[in-house]
Design an enzyme around this catalytic site. Structure first.
Site, PDB file in Angstrom:
ATOM      1  N   TYR A  14       0.732  -0.717   0.133  1.00 54.37           N
ATOM      2  CA  TYR A  14       0.102   0.129   0.225  1.00 54.37           C
ATOM      3  C   TYR A  14       1.198   1.109  -0.067  1.00 54.37           C
ATOM      4  CZ  TYR A  14      -3.705  -3.479   0.901  1.00 54.37           C
ATOM      5  OH  TYR A  14      -4.611  -4.339   1.053  1.00 54.37           O
ATOM      6  N   HIS A  19      -4.903   5.998  -1.716  1.00 56.73           N
ATOM      7  CA  HIS A  19      -5.618   5.822  -0.338  1.00 56.73           C
ATOM      8  C   HIS A  19      -4.579   6.362   1.116  1.00 56.73           C
ATOM      9  CE1 HIS A  19      -9.393   5.677   0.931  1.00 56.73           C
ATOM     10  NE2 HIS A  19      -9.273   3.846   1.535  1.00 56.73           N
ATOM     11  N   TYR A  64      -5.030  -0.458   9.362  1.00 61.72           N
ATOM     12  CA  TYR A  64      -5.870  -0.829   8.143  1.00 61.72           C
ATOM     13  C   TYR A  64      -7.485   0.492   8.516  1.00 61.72           C
ATOM     14  CZ  TYR A  64      -3.465  -5.236   6.395  1.00 61.72           C
ATOM     15  OH  TYR A  64      -2.622  -5.360   6.326  1.00 61.72           O
ATOM     16  N   ASN A  66      -9.619   1.249   7.497  1.00 61.11           N
ATOM     17  CA  ASN A  66     -11.790   0.981   8.354  1.00 61.11           C
ATOM     18  C   ASN A  66     -11.466   1.269   9.693  1.00 61.11           C
ATOM     19  OD1 ASN A  66     -12.223   0.417   5.858  1.00 61.11           O
ATOM     20  ND2 ASN A  66     -13.612  -1.109   5.675  1.00 61.11           N
ATOM     21  N   ASP A  91      -7.145  11.497   2.458  1.00 59.47           N
ATOM     22  CA  ASP A  91      -6.915  11.533   1.372  1.00 59.47           C
ATOM     23  C   ASP A  91      -8.556  11.766   0.967  1.00 59.47           C
ATOM     24  OD1 ASP A  91      -8.424   8.591  -0.015  1.00 59.47           O
ATOM     25  OD2 ASP A  91      -7.622   8.187   1.948  1.00 59.47           O
ATOM     26  N   ASN A 112     -14.020   5.530   5.081  1.00 61.37           N
ATOM     27  CA  ASN A 112     -14.599   4.626   6.040  1.00 61.37           C
ATOM     28  C   ASN A 112     -13.566   4.671   7.247  1.00 61.37           C
ATOM     29  OD1 ASN A 112     -16.147   3.444   4.923  1.00 61.37           O
ATOM     30  ND2 ASN A 112     -14.794   1.872   3.577  1.00 61.37           N
TER      31      ASN A 112
END
Length: 231
Positions: A14, A19, A64, A66, A91, A112
């Site tokens: 990632y 994101h 993560y 969420n 973002d 989220n």
């Protein structure tokens, strides 16, 4: 004590994805402040430092996206930080790549990570800086945000990251904590040693903003102000 949170997803796969714009800002800010966000605790990575006489915690949740709120609330509880003293960087699909916008409150807007923070903190009244990543009309949102910036986008996101870091330094240097929330922040940021002029908003009333035009001499650190109004 202030808490600055950058949102993103952990893991090599990632890194530098759209994101993870919040993580990119945090890494750049840590570098500018000569610290490393390397302490593992509170379901995240953090560092505590003193800046301009004030205690500051930089946090990258490792839950993560969420579940970001789980990390944020643990830091807030441990260090006794209120929602008035947190700033979240994340973002935003609805702004051009690299553009910034500051808000002092508001909904999650479909993000989220912000949904999780609002749920755990119990309020949506806290400062946030949105970093534009734009959107693609033919790519699914999940695929787009987890993709890396294109070669053409790189200069724009890099400028946005630099502006976000510079804006934090400016807010401390000129004591601009009560900024109005109706402008594109990146237009008013001074990049030290690169630009000589910026515009810092002082307050906003009846859709008319009073601005301070700040001319900054890097060598002498002299600052000259001129007040103007803008409709």
């Amino acid at each position: 004590m202030k808490l600055i949170v950058g949102l993103g997803n952990p893991g090599k796969e990632y890194e530098k994805t759209r994101h993870n714009a919040g993580f990119m800002v945090m890494d750049a800010l840590a570098k500018e402040l000569s610290v490393s966000i390397s302490n593992s605790k509170f379901k995240g990575e953090y560092v505590k430092l003193k800046y301009k006489g004030e205690d500051v915690v930089l946090l990258k949740p490792m839950t993560y996206m969420n579940l970001s709120g789980e990390s944020v609330i643990q830091v807030m509880n441990f260090f006794k930080i209120t929602s008035n003293d947190i700033l979240v960087v994340y973002d935003d699909l609805d702004m051009p790549t690299g553009k910034l916008r500051l808000r002092e409150n508001g909904s999650a807007g479909g993000h989220n990570g912000m949904k999780s923070i609002i749920q755990h903190v119990g309020t949506q009244t806290f400062k946030r800086v949105r970093v534009g990543i734009d959107r693609h009309p033919r790519i699914k949102v999940v695929d787009y945000v987890l993709g890396k910036f294109t070669k053409d986008e790189q200069p724009h996101i890099q400028e946005g990251v630099e502006n976000a870091v510079a804006s934090y330094e400016l807010s401390k240097k000129y004591d601009v904590d009560s900024r109005c929330n109706c402008y594109n922040f990146s237009k008013f940021v001074l990049l030290y040693e690169k630009r000589k002029c910026c515009v810092l908003p002082s307050f906003c009333s009846n859709n008319r903003c009073l601005y301070h035009h700040v001319y900054f001499d890097v060598r002498s650190s002299n600052c000259f102000k001129k007040e103007t109004t803008k409709p």
